[in-house]
Scaffold this motif. Structure first.
Motif, PDB file in Angstrom:
ATOM      1  N   ILE A  55       8.423  10.545   4.565  1.00 41.72           N
ATOM      2  CA  ILE A  55       7.654  11.189   3.126  1.00 41.72           C
ATOM      3  C   ILE A  55       9.001  12.664   3.256  1.00 41.72           C
ATOM      4  O   ILE A  55       9.253  12.696   4.018  1.00 41.72           O
ATOM      5  N   ARG A  56       8.165  13.650   1.992  1.00 40.54           N
ATOM      6  CA  ARG A  56       8.433  14.701   1.856  1.00 40.54           C
ATOM      7  C   ARG A  56       7.210  15.499   2.313  1.00 40.54           C
ATOM      8  O   ARG A  56       6.392  15.715   3.063  1.00 40.54           O
ATOM      9  N   SER A  57       6.737  17.196   1.484  1.00 37.66           N
ATOM     10  CA  SER A  57       6.021  18.036   1.864  1.00 37.66           C
ATOM     11  C   SER A  57       5.467  17.672   1.346  1.00 37.66           C
ATOM     12  O   SER A  57       3.706  18.277   1.492  1.00 37.66           O
ATOM     13  N   LYS A  58       4.901  16.730  -0.011  1.00 37.66           N
ATOM     14  CA  LYS A  58       3.829  16.224  -0.465  1.00 37.66           C
ATOM     15  C   LYS A  58       2.754  16.150  -0.043  1.00 37.66           C
ATOM     16  O   LYS A  58       1.598  15.727  -0.014  1.00 37.66           O
ATOM     17  N   SER A 114      18.387  21.829   8.165  1.00 35.74           N
ATOM     18  CA  SER A 114      18.959  20.623   7.195  1.00 35.74           C
ATOM     19  C   SER A 114      19.674  20.827   6.192  1.00 35.74           C
ATOM     20  O   SER A 114      20.286  21.395   4.969  1.00 35.74           O
ATOM     21  N   ASN A 115      18.459  21.644   5.007  1.00 38.03           N
ATOM     22  CA  ASN A 115      18.172  22.120   3.828  1.00 38.03           C
ATOM     23  C   ASN A 115      18.158  23.607   4.098  1.00 38.03           C
ATOM     24  O   ASN A 115      18.090  24.346   3.221  1.00 38.03           O
ATOM     25  N   SER A 116      18.458  24.473   5.073  1.00 38.45           N
ATOM     26  CA  SER A 116      18.560  25.839   4.939  1.00 38.45           C
ATOM     27  C   SER A 116      19.165  26.277   4.130  1.00 38.45           C
ATOM     28  O   SER A 116      18.862  27.634   3.763  1.00 38.45           O
ATOM     29  N   PRO A 133       9.353  24.342  -9.506  1.00 39.68           N
ATOM     30  CA  PRO A 133       8.483  24.017  -8.888  1.00 39.68           C
ATOM     31  C   PRO A 133       9.078  23.211  -7.054  1.00 39.68           C
ATOM     32  O   PRO A 133       9.947  21.872  -7.150  1.00 39.68           O
ATOM     33  N   HIS A 134       9.380  23.487  -6.672  1.00 40.03           N
ATOM     34  CA  HIS A 134       9.423  23.469  -4.876  1.00 40.03           C
ATOM     35  C   HIS A 134      10.903  23.118  -4.802  1.00 40.03           C
ATOM     36  O   HIS A 134      10.748  22.380  -4.535  1.00 40.03           O
ATOM     37  N   ILE A 135      11.861  23.316  -5.457  1.00 41.90           N
ATOM     38  CA  ILE A 135      13.181  23.231  -5.459  1.00 41.90           C
ATOM     39  C   ILE A 135      13.872  23.373  -4.044  1.00 41.90           C
ATOM     40  O   ILE A 135      14.949  23.669  -4.285  1.00 41.90           O
ATOM     41  N   VAL A 157       8.669   7.605   0.284  1.00 41.07           N
ATOM     42  CA  VAL A 157       8.196   8.298  -0.949  1.00 41.07           C
ATOM     43  C   VAL A 157       8.881   8.992  -1.433  1.00 41.07           C
ATOM     44  O   VAL A 157       9.537   9.529  -0.616  1.00 41.07           O
ATOM     45  N   GLU A 158       8.355  10.298  -2.439  1.00 46.08           N
ATOM     46  CA  GLU A 158       8.435  11.210  -2.878  1.00 46.08           C
ATOM     47  C   GLU A 158       9.972  11.393  -3.232  1.00 46.08           C
ATOM     48  O   GLU A 158      11.053  12.351  -2.327  1.00 46.08           O
ATOM     49  N   ASN A 159      10.955  10.494  -3.645  1.00 46.68           N
ATOM     50  CA  ASN A 159      12.192  10.112  -3.649  1.00 46.68           C
ATOM     51  C   ASN A 159      13.144  10.524  -2.648  1.00 46.68           C
ATOM     52  O   ASN A 159      14.551  11.429  -3.208  1.00 46.68           O
ATOM     53  N   MET A 176       9.820  26.349   1.486  1.00 46.07           N
ATOM     54  CA  MET A 176      10.923  26.289   3.378  1.00 46.07           C
ATOM     55  C   MET A 176      10.214  26.494   4.206  1.00 46.07           C
ATOM     56  O   MET A 176       9.698  28.102   3.565  1.00 46.07           O
ATOM     57  N   THR A 177      10.085  26.075   4.867  1.00 44.87           N
ATOM     58  CA  THR A 177       9.800  26.744   6.434  1.00 44.87           C
ATOM     59  C   THR A 177      10.670  26.864   7.309  1.00 44.87           C
ATOM     60  O   THR A 177      11.521  26.733   7.167  1.00 44.87           O
ATOM     61  N   ALA A 178      10.551  27.887   8.443  1.00 50.52           N
ATOM     62  CA  ALA A 178      10.367  27.884   9.408  1.00 50.52           C
ATOM     63  C   ALA A 178      10.924  27.055  10.679  1.00 50.52           C
ATOM     64  O   ALA A 178       9.794  26.336  10.069  1.00 50.52           O
ATOM     65  N   GLY A 186      14.752  23.391  -0.951  1.00 49.94           N
ATOM     66  CA  GLY A 186      15.518  22.386  -0.605  1.00 49.94           C
ATOM     67  C   GLY A 186      15.995  21.253  -1.911  1.00 49.94           C
ATOM     68  O   GLY A 186      16.769  20.043  -0.466  1.00 49.94           O
ATOM     69  N   SER A 187      16.430  21.423  -2.605  1.00 50.72           N
ATOM     70  CA  SER A 187      16.628  19.955  -3.408  1.00 50.72           C
ATOM     71  C   SER A 187      17.935  20.425  -3.737  1.00 50.72           C
ATOM     72  O   SER A 187      17.905  20.899  -4.986  1.00 50.72           O
ATOM     73  N   THR A 188      19.470  20.359  -3.058  1.00 53.89           N
ATOM     74  CA  THR A 188      20.411  20.455  -3.698  1.00 53.89           C
ATOM     75  C   THR A 188      20.241  18.246  -2.747  1.00 53.89           C
ATOM     76  O   THR A 188      20.299  18.527  -2.142  1.00 53.89           O
ATOM     77  N   ALA A 201       8.274  29.243   1.269  1.00 58.39           N
ATOM     78  CA  ALA A 201       8.084  28.944   1.901  1.00 58.39           C
ATOM     79  C   ALA A 201       7.018  27.614   2.460  1.00 58.39           C
ATOM     80  O   ALA A 201       7.171  26.736   2.175  1.00 58.39           O
ATOM     81  N   ARG A 202       5.753  27.988   2.207  1.00 60.84           N
ATOM     82  CA  ARG A 202       4.517  27.581   2.067  1.00 60.84           C
ATOM     83  C   ARG A 202       3.435  28.423   1.062  1.00 60.84           C
ATOM     84  O   ARG A 202       3.356  29.387   1.540  1.00 60.84           O
ATOM     85  N   GLY A 203       2.928  27.137  -0.164  1.00 59.53           N
ATOM     86  CA  GLY A 203       1.516  28.030  -0.885  1.00 59.53           C
ATOM     87  C   GLY A 203       0.717  28.773  -0.649  1.00 59.53           C
ATOM     88  O   GLY A 203       0.554  29.993  -0.860  1.00 59.53           O
ATOM     89  N   CYS A 248       9.443  12.844   8.132  1.00 61.60           N
ATOM     90  CA  CYS A 248       9.351  13.681   7.459  1.00 61.60           C
ATOM     91  C   CYS A 248      10.608  14.814   6.933  1.00 61.60           C
ATOM     92  O   CYS A 248      11.612  14.909   8.151  1.00 61.60           O
ATOM     93  N   PHE A 249      11.215  13.851   5.937  1.00 62.56           N
ATOM     94  CA  PHE A 249      12.580  14.580   5.544  1.00 62.56           C
ATOM     95  C   PHE A 249      12.948  15.317   4.756  1.00 62.56           C
ATOM     96  O   PHE A 249      13.108  15.167   3.666  1.00 62.56           O
ATOM     97  N   CYS A 250      12.035  16.501   5.366  1.00 67.48           N
ATOM     98  CA  CYS A 250      12.422  17.885   5.094  1.00 67.48           C
ATOM     99  C   CYS A 250      11.684  18.976   6.693  1.00 67.48           C
ATOM    100  O   CYS A 250      11.448  17.829   7.583  1.00 67.48           O
ATOM    101  N   ILE A 251      11.776  20.268   6.015  1.00 66.77           N
ATOM    102  CA  ILE A 251      11.233  20.621   7.249  1.00 66.77           C
ATOM    103  C   ILE A 251       9.904  20.881   7.929  1.00 66.77           C
ATOM    104  O   ILE A 251       9.124  20.779   9.186  1.00 66.77           O
ATOM    105  N   GLY A 252       8.988  21.597   6.779  1.00 66.71           N
ATOM    106  CA  GLY A 252       7.767  20.957   6.937  1.00 66.71           C
ATOM    107  C   GLY A 252       7.540  19.394   7.623  1.00 66.71           C
ATOM    108  O   GLY A 252       7.648  18.998   7.346  1.00 66.71           O
ATOM    109  N   THR A 253       6.250  20.062   8.623  1.00 67.24           N
ATOM    110  CA  THR A 253       5.403  19.318   8.311  1.00 67.24           C
ATOM    111  C   THR A 253       4.328  19.483   9.366  1.00 67.24           C
ATOM    112  O   THR A 253       3.015  18.518   9.779  1.00 67.24           O
TER     113      THR A 253
HETATM  114  O1  LIG Z   1      11.386  20.851   4.064  1.00 69.23           O
HETATM  115  C1  LIG Z   1      10.276  21.537   3.623  1.00 69.23           C
HETATM  116  O2  LIG Z   1       9.738  21.805   5.272  1.00 69.23           O
HETATM  117  C2  LIG Z   1      10.562  21.577   2.071  1.00 69.23           C
HETATM  118  O3  LIG Z   1       9.237  22.335   1.998  1.00 69.23           O
HETATM  119  C3  LIG Z   1      11.100  21.022   1.241  1.00 69.23           C
HETATM  120  O4  LIG Z   1      10.647  19.585   1.261  1.00 69.23           O
HETATM  121  P1  LIG Z   1      10.317  18.884   0.028  1.00 69.23           P
HETATM  122  O5  LIG Z   1      11.378  18.108   0.649  1.00 69.23           O
HETATM  123  O6  LIG Z   1      11.179  19.137  -1.498  1.00 69.23           O
HETATM  124  O7  LIG Z   1       9.283  18.226  -0.252  1.00 69.23           O
END
Ligand SMILES: O=C(O)C(=O)COP(=O)(O)O
Length: 463
Positions: free
Chosen positions: A101-104, A149-151, A340-342, A59-61, A1-3, A344-346, A281-283, A123-128
């Motif tokens: 996409i998501r983070s991957k 939204s996943n904070s 495994p990078h979960i 992609v990425e469910n 997760m990222t700021a 934001g996974s709720t 945050a990020r690897g 980007c259906f996540c925070i990080g871009t």
């Molecule tokens: O929101 C983010 O930046 C995340 O790291 C969450 O990523 P994800 O949607 O689980 O691939």
């Protein structure tokens, strides 16, 4: 997760979009909600005139709520549960107008060059950081994300990790599952009264700050900007000062050149003996071989890691030394929680993100609005009303250089320009203009003429 990625403050002349993720209006209502004028006059539903039958690749469910929202508007959606590699994307992307996409999934310059029809990236996540934002902007592709939204989900995961680490919960559970009874209190602590050091006090860090204080923790934080501390939290001037005071250090920063390996051997040495590190945050923010050394020497008492420099692209794929050379060593350490990078996974986070980002993409595709884009000037116009039958909206992305508006307005001069607004960000500028009484025969001519102006990057007409 990222700021959250810093979004420039909105121009006072741009209409700000206020999105309440929990609200229950239909997508159509919400597309127009912020326009008070539309409460009195029905807004006209616009459609792109030159790319009917928009095709979206998710992609990425990405959440089914997003799939349904797009399908309800007549878009064709192809949905994959795994991340796509660069080569797979290059092969598929030419037929799509939008990608989610998501983070991957990495949208590199090569992918963007192959994406001849692509209009927008979600980007259906925070990080871009997985998107080449500059290249996307230069070819007229805005990128949207979900800034918060996943904070809450991430903050709650950190709370669970704080307690699990300080009680060696994962160790004990692992032993019990192997049939080993090992009741002990050595090196097990309450979190009450301990100091939590939050690095990055954005949406996640601030949310966590409140939760941690409710557990009786002392909260300190470090951020590159001055931020009002919540509750009794305290901002600390420097990272070394935070590292040397905290019992737990948790990272909530985006991946940027300046945050890569932000926690390396030196920083780990500055942490207190017996303290813990948490990274959701990020690897690449943590130098993992240095962390392994700090855990092996017992300088750190434990760590929780949710993100890795390289991550497998689909469920069921191994997390081994082929993915990261040190994976098996990391897996063998005591008191380390690996997930495994979960973060934001709720269900809640994915539903809110699905709604929020699909709304932003729909607003762009149907109405040209770039409010909330991270790499693009933010521009919007009040709605064209249903009564304004022959009105056309011009969406013109162009290079940010002198003389462009003169050329474009020359083309528009035979018509009545009802309203227009333009803004720029770096090399890219974006103009929205609503033109009255354009006959259906003139629509294509108008688009052709604007597309042929010298600074044109992308021109779309919506009617
Ligand atoms: O929101 C983010 O930046 C995340 O790291 C969450 O990523 P994800 O949607 O689980 O691939």
């Amino acid at each position: 997760m990222t700021a959250p990625v810093a979004i420039p403050s909105k121009s006072p002349r741009a209409v700000a979009a206020s999105i309440s993720p929990g609200a229950s209006q239909s997508l159509h209502d919400r597309l127009h909600k912020r326009d008070s004028f539309s409460v009195i006059r029905r807004p006209k539903v616009l459609h792109p005139v030159d790319n009917e039958g928009l095709k979206l690749l998710l992609v990425e469910n990405i959440s089914q709520d997003a799939v349904r929202a797009f399908q309800a508007q007549g878009f064709h959606v192809d949905h994959y549960s795994k991340a796509l590699s660069e080569d797979e994307l290059i092969q598929k992307i030419p037929q799509y107008h939008a990608i989610g996409i998501r983070s991957k999934t990495k949208i590199t310059e090569r992918v963007i060059k192959a994406a001849s029809k692509l209009l927008v990236i979600g980007c259906f996540c925070i990080g871009t950081n997985q998107v080449d934002l500059v290249t996307a902007g230069k070819v007229g592709i805005p990128v949207f994300n979900s800034p918060f939204s996943n904070s809450r989900s991430v903050a709650e995961l950190v709370v669970s990790e704080l307690i699990a680490l300080s009680r060696q919960l994962v160790e004990r559970s692992h032993e019990m599952r192997q049939g080993i009874w090992n009741k002990q209190s050595n090196g097990c602590w309450e979190v009450r009264g301990k100091t939590l050091g939050i690095v990055g006090y954005g949406h996640i860090g601030a949310q966590l700050s409140v939760l941690a204080e409710a557990l009786g923790m002392r909260v300190i934080f470090y951020d590159v900007i001055n931020i009002m501390p919540l509750g009794s939290a305290r901002q600390i001037e420097t990272l070394p000062a935070l590292l040397s005071e905290a019992d737990f250090v948790t990272l909530h920063v985006p991946e940027l050149p300046e945050t890569i390996n932000m926690i390396g051997a030196n920083e780990l040495a500055q942490m207190k003996v017996g303290s813990y590190l948490i990274n959701n945050a990020r690897g690449r923010v943590v130098d993992i071989p240095a962390l392994i050394a700090a855990l092996q020497s017992k300088h750190l008492a434990g760590a929780a890691i949710d993100v890795y420099p390289q991550e497998p692209g689909s469920n069921g794929a191994p997390f081994d030394d082929q993915v990261n050379t040190w994976s098996s060593t990391l897996r063998s350490l005591p008191n380390i929680i690996l997930t495994p990078h979960i973060g934001g996974s709720t269900e809640e986070a994915q539903r809110m993100i699905g709604e929020e980002v699909s709304l932003a993409l729909s607003r762009y595709l149907n109405y040209g609005s770039t409010i909330g884009a991270v790499n693009f000037p933010e521009v919007d116009l009040r709605a064209i009303t249903a009564e304004q039958g022959n009105h056309v909206r011009v969406c013109h992305v162009h290079s940010n250089q002198p003389g462009v508006l003169r050329q474009v307005n020359e083309v528009l001069s035979p018509y009545n320009v009802e309203k227009q607004y333009s803004d720029s960000k770096g090399d890219v500028a974006y103009l929205l203009a609503d033109i009255a009484d354009v006959s259906p025969q003139d629509v294509n001519k108008l688009r052709e003429m604007i597309s042929h102006t010298s600074a044109n990057i992308l021109t779309r007409l919506l009617a």
